[in-house]
Write a protein that holds these residues in place. Structure first.
Motif, short mmCIF file in Angstrom:
data_model
loop_
_atom_site.label_atom_id
_atom_site.label_comp_id
_atom_site.label_asym_id
_atom_site.label_seq_id
_atom_site.Cartn_x
_atom_site.Cartn_y
_atom_site.Cartn_z
N PHE A 28 6.49 3.17 -20.26
CA PHE A 28 6.37 4.44 -19.92
C PHE A 28 6.09 4.32 -18.29
O PHE A 28 5.18 3.77 -18.00
CB PHE A 28 4.95 4.92 -20.66
CG PHE A 28 5.21 5.37 -22.06
CD1 PHE A 28 5.93 6.61 -22.51
CD2 PHE A 28 5.01 4.29 -23.11
CE1 PHE A 28 6.30 6.57 -23.84
CE2 PHE A 28 5.33 4.51 -24.46
CZ PHE A 28 5.93 5.82 -24.77
N SER A 29 6.63 5.28 -17.57
CA SER A 29 6.50 5.31 -16.30
C SER A 29 6.28 6.87 -15.75
O SER A 29 6.89 7.66 -16.34
CB SER A 29 7.77 4.90 -15.66
OG SER A 29 8.03 3.54 -15.72
N ILE A 30 5.30 6.87 -14.67
CA ILE A 30 5.22 8.14 -14.34
C ILE A 30 5.75 8.15 -12.89
O ILE A 30 5.29 7.33 -11.90
CB ILE A 30 3.65 8.44 -14.06
CG1 ILE A 30 3.10 8.40 -15.46
CG2 ILE A 30 3.32 9.93 -13.23
CD1 ILE A 30 1.60 8.61 -15.38
N LYS A 31 6.55 8.98 -12.36
CA LYS A 31 7.24 9.14 -11.10
C LYS A 31 6.64 10.14 -10.24
O LYS A 31 6.85 11.42 -10.65
CB LYS A 31 9.02 9.30 -11.22
CG LYS A 31 9.51 7.97 -11.90
CD LYS A 31 11.06 8.22 -11.80
CE LYS A 31 11.69 6.94 -12.24
NZ LYS A 31 13.11 7.22 -12.17
N LEU A 32 6.11 9.70 -9.15
CA LEU A 32 5.56 10.78 -8.23
C LEU A 32 6.04 10.45 -6.91
O LEU A 32 6.74 9.69 -6.36
CB LEU A 32 3.87 10.08 -7.97
CG LEU A 32 3.25 10.33 -9.25
CD1 LEU A 32 1.95 9.12 -9.17
CD2 LEU A 32 2.51 11.78 -9.26
N LYS A 33 6.10 11.90 -6.41
CA LYS A 33 6.63 11.81 -4.70
C LYS A 33 5.81 11.26 -3.87
O LYS A 33 4.54 11.39 -3.76
CB LYS A 33 6.84 13.33 -4.28
CG LYS A 33 7.98 14.02 -5.19
CD LYS A 33 8.15 15.41 -4.91
CE LYS A 33 9.11 16.14 -5.41
NZ LYS A 33 9.19 17.68 -5.22
N GLU A 34 6.23 10.44 -3.11
CA GLU A 34 5.29 9.49 -2.04
C GLU A 34 4.91 10.48 -0.73
O GLU A 34 5.72 11.49 -0.45
CB GLU A 34 6.26 8.44 -1.39
CG GLU A 34 5.46 7.48 -0.55
CD GLU A 34 6.13 6.16 -0.25
OE1 GLU A 34 5.31 5.28 0.31
OE2 GLU A 34 7.11 6.12 -0.30
N HIS A 35 3.76 10.06 -0.52
CA HIS A 35 2.88 10.91 0.46
C HIS A 35 3.24 10.52 1.77
O HIS A 35 3.22 9.36 1.93
CB HIS A 35 1.48 10.99 0.14
CG HIS A 35 0.74 11.61 1.31
ND1 HIS A 35 0.89 13.16 1.60
CD2 HIS A 35 -0.21 11.25 2.17
CE1 HIS A 35 0.13 13.29 2.57
NE2 HIS A 35 -0.45 12.18 3.15
N ASN A 36 3.80 11.28 2.70
CA ASN A 36 4.04 10.97 4.21
C ASN A 36 3.22 11.26 4.98
O ASN A 36 2.99 12.65 5.26
CB ASN A 36 5.51 11.31 4.48
CG ASN A 36 6.60 10.61 3.75
OD1 ASN A 36 6.63 9.51 3.34
ND2 ASN A 36 7.59 11.54 3.09
N PRO A 37 2.26 10.64 5.61
CA PRO A 37 1.19 11.08 6.47
C PRO A 37 1.68 11.63 7.65
O PRO A 37 2.69 11.08 8.25
CB PRO A 37 0.26 9.71 6.73
CG PRO A 37 1.07 8.66 5.96
CD PRO A 37 2.24 9.11 5.25
N PRO A 57 0.98 -1.10 -0.05
CA PRO A 57 0.07 -0.08 0.05
C PRO A 57 0.88 1.24 -0.10
O PRO A 57 1.73 1.32 0.80
CB PRO A 57 -0.66 -0.16 1.13
CG PRO A 57 -0.99 -1.52 1.66
CD PRO A 57 0.36 -2.15 1.13
N CYS A 58 0.51 2.14 -0.85
CA CYS A 58 1.40 3.52 -1.08
C CYS A 58 0.10 4.42 -1.39
O CYS A 58 -0.73 4.23 -2.21
CB CYS A 58 2.51 3.43 -2.00
SG CYS A 58 2.09 2.64 -3.44
N SER A 59 0.48 5.76 -1.14
CA SER A 59 -0.29 6.97 -1.37
C SER A 59 0.52 8.23 -1.99
O SER A 59 1.88 8.43 -1.32
CB SER A 59 -1.32 7.41 -0.12
OG SER A 59 -0.54 7.50 0.98
N VAL A 60 -0.22 9.02 -2.65
CA VAL A 60 0.47 10.30 -2.89
C VAL A 60 -0.68 11.22 -2.80
O VAL A 60 -1.82 11.10 -2.86
CB VAL A 60 1.28 10.21 -4.33
CG1 VAL A 60 1.99 9.26 -4.60
CG2 VAL A 60 -0.08 9.83 -5.39
N SER A 61 -0.12 12.64 -2.57
CA SER A 61 -0.92 13.93 -2.78
C SER A 61 -1.18 14.44 -4.13
O SER A 61 -0.32 15.12 -4.70
CB SER A 61 -0.29 14.76 -1.80
OG SER A 61 -1.37 15.85 -1.84
#
Length: 232
Positions: free
Chosen positions: A223-232, A125-129
């Motif tokens: 094709f890859s989309i790199k996003l900054k991981e959201h830290n709660p 499980p991972c999340s982003v803003s």
């Protein structure tokens, strides 16, 4: 001194005109993106409506499923229209309305729509803003391109890389384009494409506005989309 003030005023005026022109061009581009995105649900709805004219309870089971899909597409169309209104009213357009998104939930939901044509490889499980609508638009455009122009199997992979979350769409096809810059130029398309040539250009522009990075790897086509991981 007077000449200096006049020169400064002329410079400021020219700069404002240039800024306004760039802003108008960006808004026009987003409108083109939305027009491109409307093609898929509108076409699907037209095809579905041809065979769905009776009441839902009277339809065979398969037709009921088609009707439910049509309803989902209609909801998607509503979101596109609403997003276009919000963009035209907003200063930041794509960047606004960010919230914490569960990427596992998002990619699973997208993969299900393709009825087994896309192999899902999800991470823990991972999340982003981010703005979920725009993120899903990017992923779906990349999947659609892989299915239309690539070679199966097509996979959707969610993974971690240092402080980033990477969403990758991979197929086994061979591309005729030589670089990502060439592929993401607006209205650039292959001879067999029936669209406006905006698919990858949409992804590139939206990714940049989400502070993400679009990466291309030729072998296998990824094709890859790199996003900054959201830290709660």
């Amino acid at each position: 001194l007077l000449l200096s003030l006049v020169g400064q005023a002329a410079y400021n005026s020219k700069r404002k005109r240039k800024t306004k022109k760039i802003d108008l061009e960006q808004r026009l581009f987003v409108l083109q993106m939305l027009t491109h995105e409307l093609r898929t649900p509108s076409t699907s709805l037209r095809l579905s409506l041809e065979s769905l004219r009776k009441e839902f309870d009277q339809l065979p089971k398969k037709s009921q499923v088609a009707f439910l899909r049509m309803t989902e597409e209609l909801q998607r169309l509503d979101r596109v229209v609403e997003t276009s209104k919000n963009y035209l009213r907003a200063e930041n357009g794509i960047a606004q309305s960010e919230n914490t998104v569960s990427l596992n939930e998002a990619v699973e939901s997208l993969a299900e729509k393709y009825n087994g044509k896309v192999i899902l490889q999800a991470a823990e499980p991972c999340s982003v803003s981010v703005n979920r609508y725009w993120l899903e638009l990017c992923i779906q455009n990349l999947i659609d391109n892989a299915l239309a122009h690539g070679k199966p199997p097509v996979s959707l992979k969610l993974s971690r890389e240092k402080n980033s979350i990477v969403i990758s769409i991979q197929d086994q096809g061979v591309l005729s384009f030589r670089s990502l810059d060439e592929m993401t130029a607006p209205f650039k398309k292959s001879e067999t494409s029936k669209g406006l040539g905006l698919g990858l250009s949409i992804v590139q522009t939206v990714a940049e506005k989400m502070d993400a990075e679009l990466v291309f790897t030729p072998t296998p086509t990824t094709f890859s989309i790199k996003l900054k991981e959201h830290n709660p």
